[in-house]
Design a protein around this motif. Sequence first.
Motif, PDB file in Angstrom:
ATOM      1  N   ALA A 169       0.818  -1.216   0.000  1.00 18.01           N
ATOM      2  CA  ALA A 169       0.000   0.000   0.000  1.00 18.01           C
ATOM      3  C   ALA A 169       0.848   1.261   0.000  1.00 18.01           C
ATOM      4  O   ALA A 169       0.432   2.295  -0.536  1.00 18.01           O
ATOM      5  N   GLU A 170       2.039   1.189   0.578  1.00 14.58           N
ATOM      6  CA  GLU A 170       2.910   2.361   0.651  1.00 14.58           C
ATOM      7  C   GLU A 170       3.441   2.779  -0.720  1.00 14.58           C
ATOM      8  O   GLU A 170       3.943   3.891  -0.892  1.00 14.58           O
ATOM      9  N   ARG A 171       3.319   1.890  -1.715  1.00 17.47           N
ATOM     10  CA  ARG A 171       3.805   2.205  -3.056  1.00 17.47           C
ATOM     11  C   ARG A 171       2.654   2.472  -4.026  1.00 17.47           C
ATOM     12  O   ARG A 171       2.798   2.341  -5.233  1.00 17.47           O
ATOM     13  N   ILE A 172       1.524   2.872  -3.468  1.00 19.90           N
ATOM     14  CA  ILE A 172       0.340   3.223  -4.262  1.00 19.90           C
ATOM     15  C   ILE A 172      -0.054   4.655  -3.925  1.00 19.90           C
ATOM     16  O   ILE A 172      -0.157   5.018  -2.751  1.00 19.90           O
ATOM     17  N   VAL A 173      -0.274   5.467  -4.952  1.00 16.46           N
ATOM     18  CA  VAL A 173      -0.777   6.830  -4.788  1.00 16.46           C
ATOM     19  C   VAL A 173      -2.122   6.914  -5.483  1.00 16.46           C
ATOM     20  O   VAL A 173      -2.222   6.634  -6.683  1.00 16.46           O
ATOM     21  N   LEU A 174      -3.177   7.291  -4.756  1.00 23.22           N
ATOM     22  CA  LEU A 174      -4.487   7.495  -5.377  1.00 23.22           C
ATOM     23  C   LEU A 174      -4.511   8.863  -6.048  1.00 23.22           C
ATOM     24  O   LEU A 174      -3.944   9.833  -5.538  1.00 23.22           O
ATOM     25  N   THR A 175      -5.172   8.924  -7.189  1.00 15.11           N
ATOM     26  CA  THR A 175      -5.157  10.140  -8.006  1.00 15.11           C
ATOM     27  C   THR A 175      -6.565  10.504  -8.456  1.00 15.11           C
ATOM     28  O   THR A 175      -7.506   9.723  -8.308  1.00 15.11           O
ATOM     29  N   GLN A 176      -6.682  11.713  -9.012  1.00 17.52           N
ATOM     30  CA  GLN A 176      -7.953  12.156  -9.590  1.00 17.52           C
ATOM     31  C   GLN A 176      -8.096  11.521 -10.964  1.00 17.52           C
ATOM     32  O   GLN A 176      -7.864  12.139 -11.997  1.00 17.52           O
ATOM     33  N   LEU A 317     -16.552   9.373 -10.602  1.00 16.81           N
ATOM     34  CA  LEU A 317     -15.784   9.153  -9.375  1.00 16.81           C
ATOM     35  C   LEU A 317     -14.458   9.895  -9.388  1.00 16.81           C
ATOM     36  O   LEU A 317     -14.025  10.440  -8.373  1.00 16.81           O
ATOM     37  N   ARG A 318     -13.785   9.887 -10.550  1.00 17.24           N
ATOM     38  CA  ARG A 318     -12.440  10.460 -10.671  1.00 17.24           C
ATOM     39  C   ARG A 318     -11.500   9.845  -9.630  1.00 17.24           C
ATOM     40  O   ARG A 318     -10.805  10.552  -8.892  1.00 17.24           O
ATOM     41  N   VAL A 319     -11.487   8.527  -9.567  1.00 20.21           N
ATOM     42  CA  VAL A 319     -10.581   7.816  -8.669  1.00 20.21           C
ATOM     43  C   VAL A 319      -9.692   6.899  -9.503  1.00 20.21           C
ATOM     44  O   VAL A 319     -10.182   6.005 -10.190  1.00 20.21           O
ATOM     45  N   GLY A 320      -8.399   7.174  -9.461  1.00 20.28           N
ATOM     46  CA  GLY A 320      -7.422   6.340 -10.136  1.00 20.28           C
ATOM     47  C   GLY A 320      -6.250   6.092  -9.211  1.00 20.28           C
ATOM     48  O   GLY A 320      -6.268   6.471  -8.036  1.00 20.28           O
ATOM     49  N   TYR A 321      -5.192   5.463  -9.745  1.00 16.75           N
ATOM     50  CA  TYR A 321      -4.043   5.172  -8.898  1.00 16.75           C
ATOM     51  C   TYR A 321      -2.778   5.035  -9.733  1.00 16.75           C
ATOM     52  O   TYR A 321      -2.817   4.698 -10.925  1.00 16.75           O
ATOM     53  N   LEU A 322      -1.671   5.343  -9.085  1.00 20.58           N
ATOM     54  CA  LEU A 322      -0.336   5.220  -9.650  1.00 20.58           C
ATOM     55  C   LEU A 322       0.475   4.311  -8.743  1.00 20.58           C
ATOM     56  O   LEU A 322       0.491   4.499  -7.524  1.00 20.58           O
ATOM     57  N   VAL A 323       1.125   3.317  -9.345  1.00 19.89           N
ATOM     58  CA  VAL A 323       1.953   2.372  -8.600  1.00 19.89           C
ATOM     59  C   VAL A 323       3.342   2.389  -9.209  1.00 19.89           C
ATOM     60  O   VAL A 323       3.495   2.391 -10.439  1.00 19.89           O
ATOM     61  N   GLY A 324       4.361   2.411  -8.368  1.00 16.41           N
ATOM     62  CA  GLY A 324       5.722   2.439  -8.898  1.00 16.41           C
ATOM     63  C   GLY A 324       6.741   2.069  -7.846  1.00 16.41           C
ATOM     64  O   GLY A 324       6.394   1.610  -6.743  1.00 16.41           O
ATOM     65  N   ASN A 325       7.998   2.286  -8.183  1.00 18.88           N
ATOM     66  CA  ASN A 325       9.039   2.005  -7.191  1.00 18.88           C
ATOM     67  C   ASN A 325       8.985   3.046  -6.069  1.00 18.88           C
ATOM     68  O   ASN A 325       8.301   4.065  -6.183  1.00 18.88           O
ATOM     69  N   GLU A 326       9.685   2.765  -5.010  1.00 16.14           N
ATOM     70  CA  GLU A 326       9.577   3.583  -3.794  1.00 16.14           C
ATOM     71  C   GLU A 326       9.927   5.046  -4.047  1.00 16.14           C
ATOM     72  O   GLU A 326       9.243   5.960  -3.578  1.00 16.14           O
TER      73      GLU A 326
END
Length: 460
Positions: A169-176, A317-326
């Motif tokens: 979860a720490e490597r996930i950022v929720l976005t618009q 909703l405008r709910v998305g997510y970005l996942v990547g390296n730390e």
Amino acid sequence: MLQLDPQAASSLTSQIVQQLSAKIERGLLAEGSRLPSVRGLAEACAVSPFTVAEAYNRLVAGGWIAAQRARGYFVSRRPLAAAPQVARAPVDEAWLLRRVYEDTQLELQAGGGWLPHDWLYEDGLRTALRNLAKAPGELLTRYGHPQGLPALRQHLQWQLALRGIEAPAERIVLTQGASQGLDLVLRLLVKPGDTVLVDSPGYSNLISALLGHGARVLGVARTPQGPDVAQLAQLAQQHRPVAFFTNSALHNPTGTSTSAHTAHQLLKLADQYDFQVVEDDPFAELQLGHAVSLAALDGLQRVSYLGSYSKSISPALRVGYLVGNEALVARASRLKMAAGLTSSEIMEAATLAMLTDGHHRSHLDRLRERLQEAQARVCRRLGELGWRVFHQPQGGLFLWAEAPTAVDASNLTERAAAAGIALAPGRFYLPEPQPCRHFRFNAAWADHSRLYGWLAAQGH
């Protein structure tokens, strides 16, 4: 002064608002004239002062009247309506963004980028919002976590693991939406003047954003198995790009999906020529069966992964997510906060409620089946009308079809718009300007007798 009906379907407050605004609109209440006091109008209409106060508040909010402290309420000055513009907007690269969102006359979104409302999870969204209205006030009024609602990120960790993507979860950022995620990763990876590779055809909004950022954008031809890796190797060797942006599953606009063999070759080239890969995957939930994921194969070392719930639940909703390296996630969180603070925790909570309500899974199953059936019908009907389908998708929203030889794409698009049909010409999806007779079709909208009949009437 006013005729109110306590038995009417609309509330007394709404009736006061409607009647007073109508009088102002027709000039029966002159600009600057003073309205009765709250108590005076309440007595005249035999209603509660609270009813009148609420009506006046709505009229102030709508710009019909103005409140002056210690003096009362006065009719506001209304600006004159602008004269209608008769000039027709050109069918250019801005048309897709502008008209499909603004023009309510384009009722049939045959080339649109979203599902019809009755294909989406509308019942689930209504239920989630009703339940949220009962939530503690803090949830409804506070800023969220910089990376987004922790509980939704934890749920996403589990969902991504089912796709083979190991992302705490720490490597996930929720976005618009995924759009903000693309903007964040674009600004983190690409500097003005850098060379970037994209699918060709590819996502038109991404191409516009990259060009607007000052990047040099080169296209990698799309094949039914994914990007043309031979061309990708040639471009990477010659131009040394910093990144390659691609759709893996149910590609926009062709509907193709990247094969396992192509995915492995792509990642080898990324390692050989030292470029990052941005896997934009907003259609993952619509995929029938197992989908190849670059992020899963790479372990999120060179690959940044983007997703969204706009395509399967609701674009509102405008709910998305970005996942990547730390390191990338830490920088993305800071950039997100600097650009617009936190994303909407209310919408993130609603999304989590829908994902865990027990019915979302069956909604997805029905949606995938409907799209698969619609794709088959649209491909067949377009073929009967003389169009050549690039690849017949097994699901998802999009397919890519070439019009008959005699067709002028711009002219056909303009005539369709005049008939209330939104088509999406292929040149919008190409990074380099060139003639193109291809169009993107959205199977959910295009599977309609009105479109088939209109195309047949054009001789296509």
